[in-house]
Design an enzyme around this catalytic site. Structure first.
Site, mmCIF file in Angstrom:
data_model
loop_
_atom_site.group_PDB
_atom_site.id
_atom_site.type_symbol
_atom_site.label_atom_id
_atom_site.label_comp_id
_atom_site.label_asym_id
_atom_site.label_seq_id
_atom_site.Cartn_x
_atom_site.Cartn_y
_atom_site.Cartn_z
ATOM 1 N N GLY A 188 0.836 -1.211 0.000
ATOM 2 C CA GLY A 188 0.000 0.000 0.000
ATOM 3 C C GLY A 188 0.860 1.247 0.000
ATOM 4 O O GLY A 188 2.011 1.231 -0.449
ATOM 5 N N THR A 190 3.055 4.621 1.188
ATOM 6 C CA THR A 190 4.205 4.844 2.070
ATOM 7 C C THR A 190 3.730 5.375 3.426
ATOM 8 O O THR A 190 4.249 4.972 4.475
ATOM 9 C CB THR A 190 5.191 5.832 1.397
ATOM 10 O OG1 THR A 190 5.579 5.257 0.141
ATOM 11 C CG2 THR A 190 6.423 6.077 2.230
ATOM 12 N N VAL A 192 0.897 4.799 5.089
ATOM 13 C CA VAL A 192 0.382 3.726 5.950
ATOM 14 C C VAL A 192 1.504 2.725 6.266
ATOM 15 O O VAL A 192 1.545 2.162 7.361
ATOM 16 C CB VAL A 192 -0.864 3.052 5.317
ATOM 17 C CG1 VAL A 192 -1.349 1.901 6.178
ATOM 18 C CG2 VAL A 192 -1.979 4.064 5.123
ATOM 19 N N GLY A 193 2.431 2.561 5.340
ATOM 20 C CA GLY A 193 3.577 1.673 5.574
ATOM 21 C C GLY A 193 4.324 2.064 6.851
ATOM 22 O O GLY A 193 4.738 1.201 7.637
ATOM 23 N N GLU A 210 5.650 -3.247 0.746
ATOM 24 C CA GLU A 210 5.604 -3.039 -0.705
ATOM 25 C C GLU A 210 4.881 -1.732 -0.929
ATOM 26 O O GLU A 210 3.645 -1.676 -0.934
ATOM 27 C CB GLU A 210 4.864 -4.215 -1.378
ATOM 28 C CG GLU A 210 5.542 -5.566 -1.223
ATOM 29 C CD GLU A 210 6.865 -5.661 -1.985
ATOM 30 O OE1 GLU A 210 7.082 -4.876 -2.922
ATOM 31 O OE2 GLU A 210 7.691 -6.513 -1.626
ATOM 32 N N CYS A 244 1.191 0.266 -9.154
ATOM 33 C CA CYS A 244 2.310 0.832 -8.382
ATOM 34 C C CYS A 244 3.588 0.938 -9.192
ATOM 35 O O CYS A 244 4.429 1.773 -8.919
ATOM 36 C CB CYS A 244 2.553 0.005 -7.134
ATOM 37 S SG CYS A 244 2.865 -1.716 -7.504
HETATM 38 P P1 NAD Z 1 -3.446 2.222 1.484
HETATM 39 O O1 NAD Z 1 -2.167 2.365 2.190
HETATM 40 O O2 NAD Z 1 -4.430 3.330 1.559
HETATM 41 O O3 NAD Z 1 -4.254 0.916 1.944
HETATM 42 C C1 NAD Z 1 -3.716 -0.361 1.964
HETATM 43 C C2 NAD Z 1 -4.224 -1.106 3.170
HETATM 44 O O4 NAD Z 1 -3.919 -0.415 4.365
HETATM 45 C C3 NAD Z 1 -5.743 -1.355 3.193
HETATM 46 O O5 NAD Z 1 -5.982 -2.697 3.529
HETATM 47 C C4 NAD Z 1 -6.245 -0.421 4.278
HETATM 48 O O6 NAD Z 1 -7.340 -0.946 4.973
HETATM 49 C C5 NAD Z 1 -5.066 -0.286 5.196
HETATM 50 N N1 NAD Z 1 -5.033 1.038 5.842
HETATM 51 C C6 NAD Z 1 -5.307 2.231 5.266
HETATM 52 N N2 NAD Z 1 -5.158 3.237 6.155
HETATM 53 C C7 NAD Z 1 -4.771 2.667 7.327
HETATM 54 C C8 NAD Z 1 -4.431 3.176 8.624
HETATM 55 N N3 NAD Z 1 -4.493 4.482 8.907
HETATM 56 N N4 NAD Z 1 -4.061 2.288 9.578
HETATM 57 C C9 NAD Z 1 -4.003 0.975 9.313
HETATM 58 N N5 NAD Z 1 -4.316 0.439 8.095
HETATM 59 C C10 NAD Z 1 -4.690 1.258 7.123
HETATM 60 O O7 NAD Z 1 -2.976 1.916 0.008
HETATM 61 P P2 NAD Z 1 -3.883 1.781 -1.246
HETATM 62 O O8 NAD Z 1 -4.575 3.110 -1.479
HETATM 63 O O9 NAD Z 1 -4.706 0.552 -1.170
HETATM 64 O O10 NAD Z 1 -2.831 1.560 -2.416
HETATM 65 C C11 NAD Z 1 -2.210 2.613 -3.060
HETATM 66 C C12 NAD Z 1 -0.735 2.670 -2.719
HETATM 67 O O11 NAD Z 1 -0.195 1.369 -2.665
HETATM 68 C C13 NAD Z 1 0.061 3.388 -3.770
HETATM 69 O O12 NAD Z 1 0.995 4.201 -3.124
HETATM 70 C C14 NAD Z 1 0.765 2.281 -4.519
HETATM 71 O O13 NAD Z 1 1.945 2.653 -5.148
HETATM 72 C C15 NAD Z 1 0.986 1.290 -3.446
HETATM 73 N N6 NAD Z 1 1.111 -0.041 -3.990
HETATM 74 C C16 NAD Z 1 2.322 -0.638 -3.940
HETATM 75 C C17 NAD Z 1 2.492 -1.890 -4.488
HETATM 76 C C18 NAD Z 1 3.819 -2.598 -4.459
HETATM 77 O O14 NAD Z 1 3.842 -3.778 -4.796
HETATM 78 N N7 NAD Z 1 4.901 -1.969 -4.084
HETATM 79 C C19 NAD Z 1 1.408 -2.516 -5.080
HETATM 80 C C20 NAD Z 1 0.179 -1.884 -5.094
HETATM 81 C C21 NAD Z 1 0.038 -0.642 -4.523
#
Ligand code: NAD
Length: 453
Positions: A188, A190, A192-193, A210, A244
Site C-alpha cells: 500500500g 508509504t 500507511v507503511g 511493498e 504501483c
Molecule cells: P493504502 O495504504 O491506503 O491501503 C492499503 C491497506 O492499508 C488497506 O488494507 C487499508 O485498509 C489499510 N489502511 C489504510 N489506512 C490505514 C491506517 N491508517 N491504519 C491501518 N491500516 C490502514 O494503500 P492503497 O490506497 O490501497 O494503495 C495505493 C498505494 O499502494 C500506492 O501508493 C501504490 O503505489 C501502493 N502499492 C504498492 C504496491 C507494491 O507492490 N509496491 C502494489 C500496489 C500498490
C-alpha cells in the site's frame, strides 16, 4: 475479545499443533488455493468488474494467471526450497554438518491493496502457505466486492483455522495491528507503511513493505520512440494508471517531446479505436475521492493529450501533461492514475540528477538504443528495480526479487524470494564430541605454546 484478536489466537493455536510442517500438508493447501481460483474465476472477475471496471481479459492477465503460475511454481519447487541448504565449509567446520534450514515463522499478517486486490494479496499468501505459516489476510476494504468474495469463498478451500480472512477498514486494521504477528506483509501507500512499521516495532515483528512512489521513465533521443511510447502507453494506462509500477512521469529532451506526445496519441488510438471511454479495455478510477484527487493534480499543467473526464462513471481519459516543472502539483505525490507528465531535461546527466534528488523509486525505466547509456543510468542511480526498453514486465518474472528501497519499501518477494522472506533461515551446525586434541587450543590457559601454534 475482539474478532481480530480471536482470529489471531485461533491461527496461532492451529500453527502450534505443527500441522503446517509436513510439505504434503502445504501442497494440499496450495492445491486448495488453486481450486479456488479455477472454480471461482467467475466470482473473482465479477468482483473486479464492479470494483475497478476491469475487463475479463485484464482480470485474467493481471489478477489470475500470475497467481496460478506462482502456485504451480511453488508446488513444483517446494521440496527444493524447504530442503537444508549446505554452506561452504572452512578449516574449523570441515568435519561438521553445517547448513541453513528454512523453518516457518508462525502467524503472518497480509494487508492487501485495492488496485490489484487479488494478485497482490494472494501472491504473498502463496509464499506464506509454502513456507508453512498460518496467515491472517486483510483485503482492502476499498475494493469492497473483491474483499467480500475473498471473505466468503476463500475459506471454503483452505484450512479454516490456519488461514483466515479478516475484513475491515482503518479501525479494524489498526485493531489487527495491535496483535502479535511473526511477520507483517503490507502492500500500500508509504504513509500507511510507516504506521504498519511503527505497530510492528512493539513486538519486534519483521515487516515486508511493498510501497509506492514516483517511478521515473527516461526516454533517450537515440531510441525507437514509436516502440518506446507504445510500451509506455500500455504500462501507464492499464488499470487506469492505478498500478504501483506504472511509469509515474517521463523525462526527455525538449527536442523529442512533440514526437513523444504524437506517438502516445497513436498508441491510444490503436489500443482503444473508438475511445477509451467506450472501451472495455480501459478501467475506471476506484472511487470519488481518488477521482477528485487526480483532477486536482492537473491544475496548473498544460494538457497535451486527453484531460477528459466523467465523474459519474469514474472515468478519466489517458492524459499527457506538458510544461510540467518539479514544482508542479502533479510532481509532489505519486500520481496513481492516468496522468502522464513530461519533464524537460537536457540529456541523461540531468535526468540522473533529477532522479537522485528525490526518494528512491520502486522502479526506474530507461529507453535507449545505447547500451552504455543504460548501464550508466543503472550505475549512477538506485531503485527497487530498473528496466530498460520496457515497463512493468519485470513483475512477471518471479526469478527477480520484487520490492522497493528506501521510501518505496523493504523486503523482496515473488517465487522463492517470498518463501525465503516468510521463513526463518535457521543456521544449523552439528559438531561431533570428538577431536578434543584440536579443540583444546581454544580452552584456557592460553599459554605461549598454544598461541604460537
Ligand atoms: P493504502 O495504504 O491506503 O491501503 C492499503 C491497506 O492499508 C488497506 O488494507 C487499508 O485498509 C489499510 N489502511 C489504510 N489506512 C490505514 C491506517 N491508517 N491504519 C491501518 N491500516 C490502514 O494503500 P492503497 O490506497 O490501497 O494503495 C495505493 C498505494 O499502494 C500506492 O501508493 C501504490 O503505489 C501502493 N502499492 C504498492 C504496491 C507494491 O507492490 N509496491 C502494489 C500496489 C500498490
Amino acid at each position: 475479545m475482539s474478532r481480530q484478536q480471536l482470529a489471531v489466537q485461533q491461527a496461532r493455536r492451529s500453527f502450534q499443533t505443527g500441522r503446517t510442517k509436513p510439505l504434503e500438508f502445504r501442497i494440499q493447501q496450495l492445491r486448495g488455493l488453486q481450486s479456488f481460483i479455477q472454480e471461482r474465476q467467475g466470482d473473482i472477475k465479477d468482483a473486479l468488474q464492479k470494483d475497478l471496471g476491469k475487463s475479463e481479459l485484464a482480470s485474467e492477465l493481471y489478477d489470475i494467471l500470475v497467481v496460478e503460475s506462482e502456485i504451480k511454481l511453488s508446488m513444483t519447487k517446494l521440496a527444493e526450497w524447504a530442503a537444508p541448504r549446505p554452506v561452504e565449509k572452512n578449516l574449523f567446520t570441515i568435519t561438521d554438518e553445517v547448513y541453513v534450514k528454512p523453518e516457518p515463522l508462525g502467524v503472518v499478517l497480509i494487508i492487501g491493496p485495492w488496485n490489484y486486490p487479488w494478485s497482490l494479496t494472494l501472491l504473498p499468501l502463496v509464499g506464506a502457505i509454502a513456507a508453512g505459516n498460518a496467515v491472517i489476510v486483510k483485503p482492502s476494504e476499498i475494493s469492497s466486492h473483491s474483499s467480500k468474495v475473498m471473505k466468503e469463498l476463500l475459506p471454503l478451500y483452505l484450512d479454516k483455522d490456519l488461514y483466515q480472512v479478516v475484513e475491515g477498514g482503518v479501525p479494524e486494521t489498526q485493531e489487527l495491528l495491535k496483535q502479535r504477528f511473526d511477520h507483517i506483509f503490507y502492500t500500500g501507500s508509504t504513509t500507511v507503511g510507516k504506521l504498519v512499521m511503527e505497530a510492528a516495532a512493539r513486538y519486534l515483528t519483521p515487516v515486508t513493505l511493498e510501497l509506492g512512489g514516483k517511478s521515473p521513465c527516461y526516454i533517450d533521443k537515440n531510441c525507437d520512440i514509436s516502440t518506446a511510447c507504445r510500451r509506455i502507453t500500455w504500462a501507464k494506462f492499464i488499470n487506469c494508471g492505478q498500478t504501483c509500477i506504472a511509469p509515474d512521469f517521463l523525462l526527455c529532451e525538449p527536442s523529442i517531446q512533440n514526437r513523444v506526445v504524437e506517438e502516445i496519441k497513436k498508441s491510444i488510438k490503436k489500443f482503444y479505436p473508438d475511445s477509451p471511454n467506450s472501451s472495455e479495455d480501459y478501467g475506471r478510477i476506484i472511487n470519488q475521492r481518488q477521482f477528485k484527487r487526480l483532477m486536482g493534480l492537473m491544475e496548473g499543467c498544460t494538457v497535451a493529450l486527453g484531460g477528459d473526464a466523467d465523474e459519474a462513471k469514474g472515468y478519466i481519459g489517458p492524459t499527457v501533461l506538458k510544461n510540467v516543472t518539479a514544482e508542479s502539483k502533479v510532481m509532489q505525490e505519486e500520481i496513481f492514475g492516468p496522468l502522464l507528465p513530461i519533464i524537460s531535461v537536457d540529456g541523461v546527466e540531468e535526468a540522473i540528477q533529477f532522479i537522485n534528488e528525490r526518494e528512491k523509486p520502486l522502479v526506474l525505466y530507461v529507453f535507449s538504443y545505447d547500451d552504455k547509456l543504460i548501464k550508466k543510468v543503472i550505475a549512477e542511480t538506485s531503485s527497487g528495480a530498473v528496466v530498460a526498453n520496457d515497463c512493468v514486465v519485470h513483475f512477471l518474472d518471479s526469478a527477480l526479487p520484487f520490492g522497493g528501497v528506501g521510501h518505496s519499501g523493504m523486503g523482496r518477494y515473488r517465487g522463492r524470494h517470498t518463501f525465503d522472506q516468510l521463513s526463518n533461515l535457521r543456521s544449523c551446525m552439528i559438531k561431533k564430541l570428538t577431536m578434543e586434541g584440536f579443540n583444546s587450543m581454544r580452552y584456557p590457559p592460553h599459554t605461549d605454546r598454544k598461541v604460537s601454534w
